[in-house]
Design a protein around this motif. Structure first.
Motif, PDB file in Angstrom:
ATOM      1  N   ASP A 179      36.917  30.725  42.833  1.00 44.38           N
ATOM      2  CA  ASP A 179      37.000  32.174  42.607  1.00 44.38           C
ATOM      3  C   ASP A 179      37.340  32.489  41.149  1.00 44.38           C
ATOM      4  N   LEU A 180      37.676  31.462  40.368  1.00 49.21           N
ATOM      5  CA  LEU A 180      38.009  31.710  38.956  1.00 49.21           C
ATOM      6  C   LEU A 180      36.900  31.291  37.997  1.00 49.21           C
ATOM      7  N   VAL A 213      38.560  36.474  33.906  1.00 44.12           N
ATOM      8  CA  VAL A 213      39.473  35.338  34.072  1.00 44.12           C
ATOM      9  C   VAL A 213      39.703  34.702  32.704  1.00 44.12           C
ATOM     10  N   THR A 214      40.918  34.196  32.481  1.00 45.69           N
ATOM     11  CA  THR A 214      41.215  33.520  31.214  1.00 45.69           C
ATOM     12  C   THR A 214      41.339  32.007  31.428  1.00 45.69           C
ATOM     13  N   VAL A 215      41.186  31.278  30.328  1.00 45.33           N
ATOM     14  CA  VAL A 215      41.340  29.821  30.376  1.00 45.33           C
ATOM     15  C   VAL A 215      42.747  29.468  30.855  1.00 45.33           C
ATOM     16  N   SER A 244      43.693  26.735  43.128  1.00 47.14           N
ATOM     17  CA  SER A 244      45.139  26.599  43.005  1.00 47.14           C
ATOM     18  C   SER A 244      45.497  25.145  42.762  1.00 47.14           C
ATOM     19  N   ALA A 245      46.734  24.950  42.296  1.00 43.44           N
ATOM     20  CA  ALA A 245      47.203  23.587  42.028  1.00 43.44           C
ATOM     21  C   ALA A 245      47.427  22.805  43.317  1.00 43.44           C
ATOM     22  N   GLU A 259      46.632  27.107  34.613  1.00 46.35           N
ATOM     23  CA  GLU A 259      47.842  27.234  35.436  1.00 46.35           C
ATOM     24  C   GLU A 259      47.567  26.956  36.905  1.00 46.35           C
ATOM     25  N   ALA A 260      46.330  27.195  37.319  1.00 45.11           N
ATOM     26  CA  ALA A 260      45.980  27.012  38.734  1.00 45.11           C
ATOM     27  C   ALA A 260      45.392  25.624  38.998  1.00 45.11           C
TER      28      ALA A 260
END
Lengths: 283, 249
Positions: free
Chosen positions: B175-176, B197-199, B142-143, B204-205
């Motif tokens: 996890d991504l 998962v996408t780029v 996450s960010a 975004e995270a």
């Protein structure tokens, strides 16, 4: 030979406000909690506490006895964050010298060896240097010329440790898997006080246990306290495991309530009775 | 003729995470694998059971143990610290914050002098990062974790470790996906995506611009072999603890 046995309250009576106090063990493991509880019963305050921190740090912070903490962490292990240490830091009620684990260990080594510092490959590039502006570096005088941090000696006015066995002279024995740094704490201190699960005759120490379990030498110990369960609620392998339910309660109970119920009695017996009553109430 | 075996269930997200953690210790040799957290622990033990048989493992206390728990050595904290400074260790630590250069924070959130949230303290992160490879495990990408600037540099990143002889941050597993620092300026790069998962999702995270491998799409984290899946599911984690907290998202 000097019989060094005394009570936990005798130990607290030998401490003075403003002292630098080292506390052995690691996290929530083999902490000299009976001695810490005696300090809490005494009027000793304004302490600089030097510890691989656990509930010793949390309780002394919560009770307002700590002026400065010197530590690389404070944790209850199975509960990752020490609640009262957190609260003290977030409220800004204690000063802190935050060192890396290795800088801390070499600081004890330096003190035990009467050296002003030890060079360590740790701390450079990290904010440990920013938040401790008094730290200095040294350059190797040899061809490599590498720069190191000069970890300052952590000389202690007094040290408190808890081991499995001891004799009346101050020889201490650990029977668990890890010595932690308790012998270093004793050697780094002007006065060291050793509590133990069980006091035995000197000749009994080496019976049934290898000589390398004899961790602490009497030359580095000023007082010995027999305190069965004296590490409670931290672990003291193999004599007893951590009291996890009690620790969880400690971590979630407001300090005043916890202290009122468990720490307001006159001695360690009162504490043990209160703990027993609490456990019975949980059934 | 044997009856055709039913196909194995497809790998879960947590199983890709275990594989990605295990890969951190590929080719590490006879060093101590120090995993912090369940997924890295499964990864270390999987590596020990398969492609990195020389790894040393601990019981989390003072003993060196084999994959079946058999004791092969003694490693109390002070010897552990010697292993750190001797370099024969590759740890996978947690991180409350990480920046694009690999600086890590586990000490506190906010101003150190009066933190908004006091965490553990720096622990051994400063000594680890100057002495041996240090990888990181972030269970929820996450960010809030991947920030422009960490509040208290505990583990040292590439920009602050210039000239440090033994500094290396091989990978960050989340996890991504998997992140590394294989860029000219040693800034963080998206090395692989876990399948599904996408780029865009990773970007975004992440609270800073993330490099991607040049000249092509981001590869996926490799598939576990059938034997690796069997080990994870039947031997190392038969109770499925790995799935707690790690779901596809």
């Amino acid at each position: 030979m000097v019989d060094k046995t005394m009570t936990a309250d005798d130990v607290a009576g030998r401490l003075r406000s403003g002292m630098t106090l080292g506390i052995g063990g690691w996290g929530s493991r083999r902490k000299p909690m009976a001695l810490v509880r005696a300090v809490l019963r005494s009027g000793v305050t304004d302490l600089t506490v030097v510890s691989y921190g656990g509930p010793d740090v949390g309780m002394l912070c919560a009770a307002g006895r700590v002026r400065r903490l010197v530590a690389p962490f404070a944790t209850l292990d199975s509960v990752p964050l020490e609640p009262h240490f957190r609260a003290a830091r977030e409220a800004g009620t204690i000063a802190m010298t935050e060192l890396d684990e290795a800088m801390f260990m070499w600081g004890l080594h330096a003190a035990a060896n009467r050296l002003p510092f030890m060079p360590v490959r740790a701390g450079l590039g990290s904010d440990v240097m920013r938040v401790n502006p008094e730290l200095r570096t040294v350059r190797s005088p040899y061809d490599d010329g590498e720069e190191f941090v000069a970890a300052p000696a952590l000389r202690l006015d007094a040290a408190l440790v808890h081991l499995n066995r001891a004799d009346r002279l101050g020889n201490g024995q650990y029977l668990g898997p890890d010595p932690y740094f308790d012998d270093l704490f004793c050697e780094a201190a002007d006065e060291a006080y050793l509590s133990c699960e069980r006091l035995v005759e000197t000749g009994g120490l080496a019976e049934g246990a290898a000589p390398q379990t004899l961790l602490v030498g009497r030359h580095s110990v000023s007082g010995v306290v027999e305190a069965p369960g004296g590490a409670h609620f931290t672990s003291c392998a193999p004599d007893h495991a951590r009291d996890e339910p009690f620790q969880r309660m400690y971590a979630t109970t407001p300090w005043a309530e916890f202290a009122g119920r468990f720490l307001s009695g006159p001695d360690e017996h009162a504490y043990s009775r209160a703990v027993r009553a609490w456990h019975e109430g949980q059934r | 003729m044997t009856a055709a075996r039913p196909p194995l269930p497809a790998p879960s997200r947590s199983e890709y995470c275990v594989i990605a953690c295990a890969e951190a210790w590929r080719g590490a040799g006879e060093v101590l694998a120090s995993p912090m957290g369940l997924i890295p622990s499964l990864g270390a033990r999987l590596a020990r059971c398969t492609f990195s048989p020389d790894l040393l493992l601990t019981d989390g206390e003072a003993l060196l143990v084999g994959p079946g728990g058999e004791v092969e050595g003694w490693l109390p904290y002070r010897r552990h610290l010697t292993m750190v400074t001797g370099g024969r260790r590759h740890v996978m630590m947690g991180a409350s914050q990480l920046d694009r250069h690999g600086n890590q924070n586990i000490s506190c959130i906010g101003d150190w002098a009066r933190p908004a949230r006091q965490l553990l303290g720096v622990r051994g992160a400063p000594v680890n990062t100057l002495n041996h490879p240090v990888s990181y495990w972030v269970p929820r990408h996450s960010a809030r974790v991947f920030v422009e600037k960490v509040d208290m540099v505990s583990g040292v990143g590439y920009d602050r470790a210039r000239g440090a002889r033994f500094h290396r941050v091989p990978r960050v597993v989340t996890d991504l996906g998997v992140l590394d620092f294989e860029t000219p300026d040693r800034s963080m790069r998206l090395a692989s995506l876990h399948p599904g998962v996408t780029v865009e999702q990773v970007r975004e995270a992440t609270g800073f611009p993330l490099a991607v491998p040049g000249g092509g799409p981001v590869p996926y984290t490799r598939e576990p072999t059938a034997e690796e899946l069997r080990l994870v599911r039947e031997v190392l984690d038969p109770d499925g603890r790995r799935d707690r907290g790690i779901g596809a998202r």
